[in-house]
Design an enzyme around this catalytic site. Structure first.
Site, PDB file in Angstrom:
ATOM      1  N   ASP A 217       0.791  -1.411   0.039  1.00 53.74           N
ATOM      2  CA  ASP A 217      -0.138   0.110   0.071  1.00 53.74           C
ATOM      3  C   ASP A 217       0.787   1.278   0.104  1.00 53.74           C
ATOM      4  OD1 ASP A 217      -1.287  -2.368   1.209  1.00 53.74           O
ATOM      5  OD2 ASP A 217      -2.989  -1.112   1.098  1.00 53.74           O
TER       6      ASP A 217
ATOM      7  N   HIS B  85     -11.429  -2.348   7.719  1.00 53.80           N
ATOM      8  CA  HIS B  85     -11.325  -3.707   6.955  1.00 53.80           C
ATOM      9  C   HIS B  85     -11.445  -4.903   7.813  1.00 53.80           C
ATOM     10  CE1 HIS B  85     -10.513  -1.660   3.157  1.00 53.80           C
ATOM     11  NE2 HIS B  85      -9.320  -1.266   3.423  1.00 53.80           N
TER      12      HIS B  85
ATOM     13  N   HIS C  76      -4.019  -0.173   6.784  1.00 54.87           N
ATOM     14  CA  HIS C  76      -2.909   0.553   6.462  1.00 54.87           C
ATOM     15  C   HIS C  76      -2.223   0.884   8.037  1.00 54.87           C
ATOM     16  CE1 HIS C  76      -5.373   2.426   3.080  1.00 54.87           C
ATOM     17  NE2 HIS C  76      -4.402   1.079   2.512  1.00 54.87           N
TER      18      HIS C  76
HETATM   19 FE   LIG Z   1      -6.233  -2.604  -0.334  1.00 56.09          FE
END
Ligand SMILES: [Fe+2]
Length: 458
Positions: free
Chosen positions: A159, A319, A348
């Site tokens: 990411d 998430h 993240h």
């Molecule tokens: Fe992703």
């Protein structure tokens, strides 16, 4: 067997230690995208740009070299030679396959992919692209010959996209620049395992595909010199029916090539390679790739590593539980085949799990709590490259027992395989000095030395 006693006591112990939620407070930095002007094309007419390499075959004797020429198709070849040849340099040439694509109102440059085969192991090669004042030179090292005790160091990044923060779902932000520079400053990584979410073009109006170009320029300083093993993330989907874009992974598949056919895969979204002492399997959601697990020869490649974008064990509210459907499918295989590590991005922040499994659960058993399992992988989330969506700083209030260490920071990790039983793993915040690690642990190989590990956490 001598180790069965260890395993038994391990099982009886259950999960009893509390994990660490790091109190480290990351110095606040806005997730500001680095302007396009900071990633200018190289000088020279039609100069090749966005140069990137990846492993080109199953065993590490091949390299795929990719680049973009902005104006003309030609020259469409890569010239390469052994960098340290003493007695006359023998130059070789491989022609590229060229592709272009359109995405809404964007037209790509000429995207070249050239596969160099039959390279010697453990050898430095130089390569040259372009011509005239647009000529550019790079180099790479091929991996050592495959073998059980071959030391090798992987960088773990996810990411990343261009923001002013670091590597993990790699957006081009200042954080991502910091992550990439930080990783390069360690000078230890030999190959990057990239865990998905490349350019974040899709978060811009009409999926502004110029972001793919600036991303390619951004990572070139690493990716032109060492292979990145690619995992596709959700930001590579680029499905946008509202602007007439119906083809999944269109920009990604045009720009990035992987050696999927060499491992018998039918899709570039999942494939497998052997490199040094590691067998690496890249999975995509719902890609039933169990057959690859049955092919792994631990005597040849003791370290079995799985990469997938979305984590299966993650205690961040961001998430949370998204990886559950994949867990149901894959986890029994991971335990059965004693996978050492499962690497993910997407979320993240940083998190490392205990060795746990939840494979005893079914609809009627009610056994829904993960338990310690010496045959289970450690799950690592390094979705912390530095992306435009910012840091995911909201962990679940109670740290689950399966979570060994978690921290809302950007960074990268290093996996230093030493031999067939030991690998040193460390995670580095991009705000720290290079020598500092925020988390570290010696991993023991699940096949040859399935002892319990203890980290240096706390
Ligand atoms: Fe992703």
């Amino acid at each position: 067997m001598w180790w069965s006693v260890t395993v038994l006591s391990f099982l009886l112990n259950g999960v009893c230690e509390a994990g660490i939620t790091s109190s480290f407070i990351r110095v606040a930095a806005p997730s500001i995208e680095i302007p396009k002007e900071d990633f200018p094309p190289p000088h020279g007419y039609n100069a090749p740009e966005q140069v990137h390499i990846t492993q080109g075959d199953y065993t590490g004797n091949g390299v795929i070299v990719s680049w973009v020429t902005p104006v003309e198709k030609y020259p469409n070849f890569v010239t390469y030679w052994k960098a340290d040849e003493k007695n006359g340099i023998k130059r070789n040439r491989v022609r590229s396959k060229i592709t272009t694509y359109r995405y809404y109102n964007y037209s790509s440059g000429y995207i070249h992919h050239a596969t160099i085969n039959r390279l010697q192991y453990n050898t430095k090669y130089a390569y040259e692209l372009g011509h005239g004042n647009g000529t550019r030179q790079f180099w790479f090292m091929t991996p050592p010959e495959i073998g059980p005790d071959v030391p090798y160091t992987f960088g773990l990044i996810g990411d990343l996209m261009k923001i002013d923060t670091y590597i993990g779902d790699l957006g081009q932000t200042h954080a991502s620049k910091q992550t990439l520079d930080h990783y390069l400053a360690t000078k230890k990584g030999q190959t990057v395992l990239f865990l998905g979410d490349f350019s974040y073009a899709d978060v811009h109006p009409f999926h502004d595909n110029e972001k793919w170009d600036t991303y390619g320029r951004f990572v070139e300083k690493s990716n032109a010199y060492e292979p990145w093993i690619y995992t596709a993330g959700n930001h590579e989907l680029d499905l946008a029916p509202e602007i007439g874009e119906y083809v999944l992974f269109k920009p990604y598949k045009h720009r990035y090539r992987v050696p999927f056919r060499a491992s018998g895969s039918t899709s570039p979204l999942w494939y497998s390679i052997k490199r040094a002492s590691a067998h690496i399997i890249v999975l995509s959601s719902y890609s039933a790739f169990e057959q690859e697990l049955t092919k792994v020869n631990r005597s040849e490649t003791p370290w079995l590593i799985v990469m997938m974008h979305s984590p299966m064990y993650n205690s961040n509210n961001y998430h949370f539980m998204e990886g559950e459907t994949m867990r149901v499918v894959f986890e029994p295989w991971f335990v059965k085949y004693k996978v050492d590590l499962v690497l993910s991005g997407h979320v993240h922040s940083y998190e490392r799990s205990e060795r746990v499994s939840n494979i005893q659960y079914n609809i009627t058993s009610g056994l829904s709590t993960p338990v310690k399992d010496p045959s289970a992988p450690v799950y690592i989330t390094v979705g912390d490259g530095g992306n435009i969506e910012g840091i995911a700083d909201s962990f679940t209030e109670h740290q689950p027992d399966y979570s060994a260490f978690r921290e809302a920071s950007f960074g990268h990790a290093l996996l230093e395989i030493k031999n067939q039983t030991h690998a040193f793993y460390s995670w580095h915040r991009n705000q720290d000095n290079v020598a500092v690690s925020g988390d570290s642990i010696w991993f023991y190989n699940r096949h040859f030395y399935p002892k319990e590990e203890s980290s240096s956490k706390g």
